[in-house]
Design an enzyme around this catalytic site. Structure first.
Site, PDB file in Angstrom:
ATOM      1  CB  VAL A  10      -1.009   0.065   1.311  1.00  0.00           C
ATOM      2  CG1 VAL A  10      -1.969  -1.106   1.045  1.00  0.00           C
ATOM      3  CG2 VAL A  10      -0.209   0.021   2.616  1.00  0.00           C
ATOM      4  CB  CYS A  11       0.263   4.738  -0.975  1.00  0.00           C
ATOM      5  SG  CYS A  11      -0.195   4.538  -2.878  1.00  0.00           S
ATOM      6  N   PRO A  12       2.683   4.464   0.838  1.00  0.00           N
ATOM      7  CG  PRO A  12       4.674   5.644   1.806  1.00  0.00           C
ATOM      8  CD  PRO A  12       3.379   4.900   2.174  1.00  0.00           C
TER       9      PRO A  12
END
Length: 72
Positions: A10-12
């Site tokens: 998942v981001c980042p």
């Protein structure tokens, strides 16, 4: 061609991996970023618009995208 596996990330994290991948290639070379999060796809498109690269995305199977990035 270098493949960057971001499945489950998942981001980042995918953004960081992509930036590192871009630093490791020269002009004319490509990387493929594989992700299973649509928000990652959107974030990468926003990021890559600020780089001197050509990119295209393809949903290879339902919910999994490959983004091919070529440094110009």
């Amino acid at each position: 061609m270098k493949k960057i596996d971001c499945l489950g990330d998942v981001c980042p994290v995918p953004i960081i991996k992509t930036k590192k991948g871009l630093q490791s290639i020269g002009p004319g070379e490509s990387i493929i970023v594989v992700t299973d999060h649509s928000c990652t796809l959107e974030a990468l498109v926003s990021l890559l618009e600020n780089y001197n690269v050509k990119f295209e995305s393809d949903e290879v199977i339902n919910g999994v995208w490959e983004i091919t990035v070529t440094k110009l």
